[in-house]
Design an enzyme around this catalytic site. Structure first.
Site, PDB file in Angstrom:
ATOM      1  N   ASP A  90      17.347  61.860   9.076  1.00  0.00           N
ATOM      2  CA  ASP A  90      18.408  62.681   8.451  1.00  0.00           C
ATOM      3  C   ASP A  90      19.618  61.846   8.050  1.00  0.00           C
ATOM      4  O   ASP A  90      20.511  62.333   7.371  1.00  0.00           O
ATOM      5  CB  ASP A  90      18.808  63.833   9.378  1.00  0.00           C
ATOM      6  CG  ASP A  90      19.350  63.354  10.721  1.00  0.00           C
ATOM      7  OD1 ASP A  90      20.232  62.472  10.757  1.00  0.00           O
ATOM      8  OD2 ASP A  90      18.889  63.872  11.763  1.00  0.00           O
ATOM      9  N   ASP A 160      16.374  57.303  17.477  1.00  0.00           N
ATOM     10  CA  ASP A 160      16.868  58.645  17.147  1.00  0.00           C
ATOM     11  C   ASP A 160      15.651  59.448  16.710  1.00  0.00           C
ATOM     12  O   ASP A 160      15.394  59.640  15.526  1.00  0.00           O
ATOM     13  CB  ASP A 160      17.890  58.499  16.015  1.00  0.00           C
ATOM     14  CG  ASP A 160      18.367  59.840  15.483  1.00  0.00           C
ATOM     15  OD1 ASP A 160      17.988  60.872  16.048  1.00  0.00           O
ATOM     16  OD2 ASP A 160      19.110  59.833  14.481  1.00  0.00           O
ATOM     17  N   ASP A 163      11.302  64.875  20.063  1.00  0.00           N
ATOM     18  CA  ASP A 163      10.864  64.905  21.458  1.00  0.00           C
ATOM     19  C   ASP A 163       9.600  64.059  21.654  1.00  0.00           C
ATOM     20  O   ASP A 163       8.898  63.743  20.690  1.00  0.00           O
ATOM     21  CB  ASP A 163      10.567  66.350  21.873  1.00  0.00           C
ATOM     22  CG  ASP A 163      11.796  67.236  21.732  1.00  0.00           C
ATOM     23  OD1 ASP A 163      12.920  66.732  21.924  1.00  0.00           O
ATOM     24  OD2 ASP A 163      11.634  68.421  21.421  1.00  0.00           O
TER      25      ASP A 163
END
Lengths: 284, 284
Positions: A90, A160, A163
């Protein structure tokens, strides 16, 4: 909250809890080779990205996570010049890292190009620094990238990721940590998001154990709020090669040339205060 | 999450967010003269108390809130002997306060006796200290109690109330703060739960303004996680009469004769670290 189209709800089965945001509409959806990415417009939290049914970030509260994954590690390292981001599609973490004028190169490796394409469209503010000449965006396997990285070539590695299930699974084990440690220079630091202190303690304990097993010399787990993740409380864990965590560049952090919404010197120091239950679980 | 009976979900309209816990059964329900109190058994969080549809506490995570409403204020005051709790009917705060051996009396005034009756039944661990000879439980109007309290008779006042709507409304205004200030001795401290830093900033700003308006000399807003409340991030605000917040009894806190799950010296200090967005909103 189901039964109509006005909420996106994530049920987190391992803790029998659920979190939802009111949405005005679904903006987009793409099935990439790796995962299903959905975008929603919420009533109060701006845009929302969901991957395989799990909330990734919202416009309104992503600053907490992105700042805490970037600034503590960069102000702890004495002089971070070469940074690698694994995951981070992102681009919110990348933006924070590029705020540091001393950083000379950032290489980001996310396996899924579609995450970045969606972020460019729906979180343009996070992608504003993507054309910085110091940044290189690769769409490839981060595990393989770290395995093949030149030894002692990197100052800071930021993991980053999602899960530890699905594409993120291989980022939480000894083999990956060993690759990271070899790629780091002396004094280099690996930092990884390490889930909720309230509901993922076994995973956190396992991660810390694996980091020490491969030879990292010191660990530091930091706590911070993150509303849209299970329990609203999150951690990241720093693992350092060849040195302890005694080098916080407090004056540099206090005199930073850039602005942050959450992070500052006091927040940096406060983040390493562990609750008693955490000391008991991790240090016993 | 609605549409079946396996979740209790609280929708928090002002932030377009919702939080739910999986439940195995409804344990009890009572309509008191003041409010509707419901008890559920959850799958992962023990028992859950809900008042007028709003989550009050769960067995598993109430320690965060109760410890932070008690220990920071008691270890900041030099020698707290006489304590008043307004609200607090579940008795979790009372239990924490009574852990302090120097406290000579605690008077708790909750308007609704049914809350305490329910807590005795479903949170017996929180009520274990209710028969301490230092404790007096009154079921009455806390606003009236503070208005009629003897001047300069109290060291610490803890306002452990519901949100500023319904029965809790009168606990968030100048008239109430003025009563509290008059009842406090020199150096005395009022502490009140002050909602979420992420979604209630206007209320927090108003509370702090009102506390200063009635003559309190110094304020301190502390932050802590609280999973079951909106945003999972909460605050309490301390207001001191006649003195600044420079008296943290760190050695006493470090050498406390009792145990806590969240609170310790590091956590105490960390709780007063404000994020930049909060400084901007409250100090501008």
């Amino acid at each position: 909250m189901s039964g109509d189209n006005t909420w996106f709800t994530e049920i987190f089965a391992p803790s029998g809890s659920a979190f939802g945001l009111a949405i005005t509409k679904k903006l987009d959806e793409v099935q990439s080779p790796f995962q299903k990415i959905e975008m929603f417009e919420t009533t109060h939290f701006g845009n929302l990205m969901v991957i395989d049914g799990v909330i990734m970030l919202s416009s309104r509260d992503n600053f907490l996570y992105h700042e805490m994954l970037s600034h503590p590690v960069l102000f702890t390292h004495g002089n971070p010049k070469n940074v690698v981001i694994i995951g981070g599609g992102d681009c919110g973490t990348l933006r924070e890292v590029l705020k540091h004028p001393g950083v000379e190169s950032v290489t980001q490796i996310d396996i899924d190009e579609q995450v970045t394409r969606m972020a460019e469209k729906y979180f343009p503010e996070l992608c504003a620094a993507n054309n910085d000449p110091r940044a290189t965006l690769k769409f490839d396997d981060g595990i393989k990238f770290m395995r093949e990285a030149a030894p002692e070539s990197v100052d800071v590695i930021i993991v980053d990721s999602t899960d530890p299930i699905g594409p993120g699974e291989g980022l939480f084990n000894r083999a990956f940590y060993d690759s990271c440690r070899k790629a780091l220079r002396h004094g280099g630091i690996l930092v990884q998001q390490s889930e909720s202190p309230l509901i993922h303690m076994p995973l956190l304990k396992e991660m810390r154990g694996a980091m020490l097993d491969v030879g990292f010399d010191a660990l530091q787990t930091l706590l911070f709020p993150q509303m849209v993740y299970p329990s609203g409380w999150w951690t990241c864990t720093l693992a350092r090669k060849g040195a302890a965590f005694n080098g916080f560049r407090e004056a540099d952090a206090a005199g930073a040339s850039f602005s942050t919404e959450y992070y500052n010197v006091d927040v940096h120091k406060a983040a390493s205060a562990w609750p008693n239950f955490m000391k008991k679980a991790l240090l016993a």
